[in-house]
Design an enzyme around this catalytic site. Sequence first.
Site, PDB file in Angstrom:
ATOM      1  N   GLU A   1     -33.246 -43.173  -9.448  1.00  0.00           N
ATOM      2  CA  GLU A   1     -31.866 -43.631  -9.706  1.00  0.00           C
ATOM      3  C   GLU A   1     -31.624 -43.881 -11.196  1.00  0.00           C
ATOM      4  O   GLU A   1     -30.698 -44.618 -11.545  1.00  0.00           O
ATOM      5  CB  GLU A   1     -31.589 -44.928  -8.941  1.00  0.00           C
TER       6      GLU A   1
ATOM      7  N   HIS B   1     -30.445 -52.928  -8.960  1.00  0.00           N
ATOM      8  CA  HIS B   1     -29.918 -52.273  -7.758  1.00  0.00           C
ATOM      9  C   HIS B   1     -30.776 -52.687  -6.559  1.00  0.00           C
ATOM     10  O   HIS B   1     -31.985 -52.471  -6.557  1.00  0.00           O
ATOM     11  CB  HIS B   1     -29.931 -50.759  -7.950  1.00  0.00           C
TER      12      HIS B   1
ATOM     13  N   GLY C   1     -34.974 -49.891  -4.190  1.00  0.00           N
ATOM     14  CA  GLY C   1     -34.166 -50.509  -5.232  1.00  0.00           C
ATOM     15  C   GLY C   1     -34.774 -50.202  -6.584  1.00  0.00           C
ATOM     16  O   GLY C   1     -35.832 -49.537  -6.673  1.00  0.00           O
TER      17      GLY C   1
HETATM   18 ZN    ZN Z   1     -31.015 -47.439  -3.605  1.00  0.00          ZN
END
Ligand code: ZN
Length: 214
Positions: free
Chosen positions: A74, A93, A27
């Site tokens: 990300e 996220h 994340g």
């Molecule tokens: Zn992810």
Amino acid sequence: MYDLYRAMIVEYGLKMLKSNQVSGSSGNLSVKISENLIAISPSGIPYDELLPEQVPVIDLNGKIVDGSYKPSIEHKLHTEIYKSFPEVDAVIHTHSIYASVLSTLRISLPAITETVLMISEEIPIASYANAGTFELARNVVEAMKKSRAVLMANHGLVCAAKTMKEAFSMCENVERNAQVYVLALSTGKMVHTIDEAHAKEAMEFLRKNYGQTT
Ligand SMILES: [Zn+2]
């Protein structure tokens, strides 16, 4: 410099970990510093080892402006959300379990309770794309036009809000409702959702009355 923002990434990264919404370093999260600058979690550092000075500050083109650690892979997901929705100041996220179950079934989360309606009429699914790609960022931005919380197909959840606190509470809210929905579906009995007329009425009521703001 940027101490407050870096501390916020460390604080909420730990909260994500402790609330079981992510594991290890998975994340990612970011917070807007100014129009073109964000602090974002670095790539591959476990949240319970992360130090504020390891948090990179990048511009919305992904260039490191301050810090020596690489940003999350990300980062495009984050920068594209900030570019598309100027009112958003924080993005989280997660890979929380029940949101990921729905994202794997590729079914959106409907209005099963009024807490879903505090976010949107439904939490939609963004089409699948590989992690770290512009395609994934674009797919999430497209779904985010309907809802600031979006399930990412075969991946997880992303929540965007005015504050980090609000983005975090949206992620918790979606995960809890996703758990209820998955358990309800697993009974094999009919699952009811709040009908459209009640949903619209509730959204209007919550928008006007919920919370302490006048
Ligand atoms: Zn992810």
